[in-house]
Design an enzyme around this catalytic site. Structure first.
Site, PDB file in Angstrom:
ATOM      1  N   GLU A 264       0.881  -1.172   0.000  1.00  0.00           N
ATOM      2  CA  GLU A 264       0.000   0.000   0.000  1.00  0.00           C
ATOM      3  C   GLU A 264       0.911   1.211   0.000  1.00  0.00           C
ATOM      4  O   GLU A 264       1.725   1.389   0.904  1.00  0.00           O
ATOM      5  CB  GLU A 264      -0.920  -0.022   1.232  1.00  0.00           C
ATOM      6  CG  GLU A 264      -1.997   1.049   1.200  1.00  0.00           C
ATOM      7  CD  GLU A 264      -1.577   2.354   1.858  1.00  0.00           C
ATOM      8  OE1 GLU A 264      -1.478   3.369   1.130  1.00  0.00           O
ATOM      9  OE2 GLU A 264      -1.333   2.369   3.071  1.00  0.00           O
ATOM     10  N   CYS A 298      -1.628   8.541   3.877  1.00  0.00           N
ATOM     11  CA  CYS A 298      -1.587   8.193   2.454  1.00  0.00           C
ATOM     12  C   CYS A 298      -2.898   8.517   1.751  1.00  0.00           C
ATOM     13  O   CYS A 298      -2.902   8.850   0.565  1.00  0.00           O
ATOM     14  CB  CYS A 298      -1.273   6.708   2.296  1.00  0.00           C
ATOM     15  SG  CYS A 298       0.373   6.240   2.860  1.00  0.00           S
TER      16      CYS A 298
END
Length: 486
Positions: A264, A298
């Site tokens: 990720e 993120c």
């Protein structure tokens, strides 16, 4: 089960001298010095020393693999009930120790105390969730034309490597650790160096909850010092990373082709504010999406794409909100960027954005407040992740324009739109290139049981979360059963 009578931070120290403690690795259920370089740990809150870490050398990584490999068959043989009991006890201990662990998180990376406490509480809930998921590995059955009964079973991979960043030093590791261990794997866990103490606290608490020695071993080191030892060991069965695209690319190059890899990564996430949006509500969504944890998430919004009909009105509301945020300079809303290096990079991105206007409070002391770059022209400001409390403000006239601009960066982690026009929302979620799309909701915040998988340079391999994590950390075996002739 062991019982600690000292604080968790003392328990993971090799030499718990106040003000000059020495820490190391966590292998075999206890702290031990690594053979690598000594790393200094500094508080982001007041620049005081948090101690030093005797970091890992390649020989330490090899030793950790040996211990984890030896422990894996017995751990895989434990019942789901046994694993669930350990996870439930870990959740209880994490809640009890949240007042000890949260200040560690705040000191290591500058997170507001309220966010740090919330992170520990959420991590405890993750262990409770995976305590139940330990019962869930499942398979399929098939019929064949040749008379066999065929079924599949899920089995653990073996020893997995878990690599995590500093921005969520508790929940991101816990999400990976819980899923990997629930499926019968053992793990080498490498936290970011400015999340080292939090990583050690996680391992010690799991040990105190009854986790057998060597099921989870913690390796602390600069990646460059141990890369070959970590990624070329023949015992390595899989790698799960949360980090940057360059880090993922380097790991993939280093890995044997047969080792599964899940990542990720970052994002340059767009939030569209459509012409029918309630502007006060839109500002609230923007704030929650963009500036929580100082923008060091993120999934944070990096770009605002605003319909031209409401652009001037929304900009004035944002101006008022940004100016008012200066009153929180001593408060607990934003925290501090994780390092002086990160702060310098964010300030450089602001200066080089070529924005027509910059909305930003002047805080001083190296702190970066919530910043809006109005109509920047520099490609980097529009396309590259800044990873700080900075958003661009761009205008659009059609939903097709908004989708095209949202898809311009190479990333594809999250995207969102604020509107009550269902047709517009539907066109957006079908057209935008992102693994997660939110309508009238903050881009940040991903429940641990919901899959998270970035598109483009925001992800690699399988996603993670809930069933997806369980799938990644297992492998399928097809069994063909036919009765033998008498």
């Amino acid at each position: 089960m062991t019982t600690t009578t000292t604080t968790i931070i003392d328990a993971v120290a090799i030499n718990p001298t106040e003000g000059a403690a020495t820490y190391g690795l966590f292998i075999g259920g206890s702290a031990r010095a690594g053979s690598g370089a000594s790393l200094e740990l500094t508080s982001r809150l007041d620049a005081s020393s948090l101690g030093t870490v005797a970091s890992a050398a390649p020989t330490d990584v090899e030793f950790a693999f040996e211990r984890a490999s030896s422990a894996q068959p017995a751990w895989a043989a434990q019942t789901a009930a046994d694993r669930a009991a350990i996870f439930q006890q870990a959740a209880t201990l994490f809640r009890q120790r949240s007042a000890e662990i949260a200040p560690i998180i705040a000191a290591e990376m500058g997170k507001p105390m309220s966010e740090a406490l919330s992170e520990v509480q959420k991590g405890a809930a993750i262990f409770e969730y995976f305590a139940q998921m330990a019962y869930r590995p499942s398979g399929q059955t098939f019929t064949t034309d040749t008379g066999e009964d065929v079924f599949t079973v899920a089995e653990p991979l073996g020893v997995v490597a878990l690599i995590t960043p500093w921005n969520f030093p508790f929940t991101i590791p816990v999400r990976k650790i819980a899923a990997a261990l629930a499926t019968g794997n053992t793990a080498l866990y490498k936290p970011a160096t400015n999340g080292a103490l939090c990583g050690l606290a996680i391992a010690q608490t799991l040990s105190d909850a009854g986790l057998p020695d060597d099921v989870l071993n913690v390796i602390i080191a600069k990646s460059s010092a141990i890369q070959e030892a970590l990624f070329q060991n023949p015992a390595l069965a899989a790698v799960s990373l949360t980090g940057s695209y360059p880090t993922a690319a380097a790991i993939r190059r280093a890995l044997p082709v047969e080792v599964p890899f899940q990542a990720e990564l970052g994002g340059k996430n767009a939030l569209v504010i459509w012409r029918d949006a309630d502007l006060d509500f839109a500002v609230q969504v923007i704030w929650q999406s963009s500036f929580r944890n100082n923008g060091q998430i993120c999934t944070s919004c990096g770009r605002l794409l605003v319909h031209e009909d409401i652009a001037d009105q929304l900009l004035e509301r944002l101006r008022h909100r940004v100016d008012g945020s200066a009153n929180n300079v001593e408060g607990d809303e934003f925290g501090i960027l994780s390092s002086t290096t990160e702060a310098s990079q964010v300030l450089e991105a602001i200066e080089q954005s070529n924005a027509s206007e910059i909305l930003r409070p002047e805080w001083g002391d190296g702190r970066v407040g919530p910043t809006v770059l109005v109509r920047p022209t520099a490609n980097a400001a529009i396309e590259e992740e800044i990873f700080g409390p900075v958003i661009t403000f761009e205008t659009v006239s059609t939903i097709d324009d908004a989708i095209a601009l949202a898809n311009r960066p190479a990333y594809g982690l999250t995207a969102g739109i604020v509107t009550n026009e269902l047709d517009v929302a539907k066109q957006f979620w079908h057209g935008v290139h992102a693994g997660t799309v939110k309508i009238n909701a903050s881009l940040t915040g991903t429940p641990f049981h919901v899959p998270l998988r970035g598109w483009g340079q925001s992800g690699a391999g399988a996603g993670e979360g809930g069933d997806v994590s369980m799938e990644f950390f297992t492998r399928r075996k097809a069994v063909y059963l036919r009765r033998s002739p008498v």
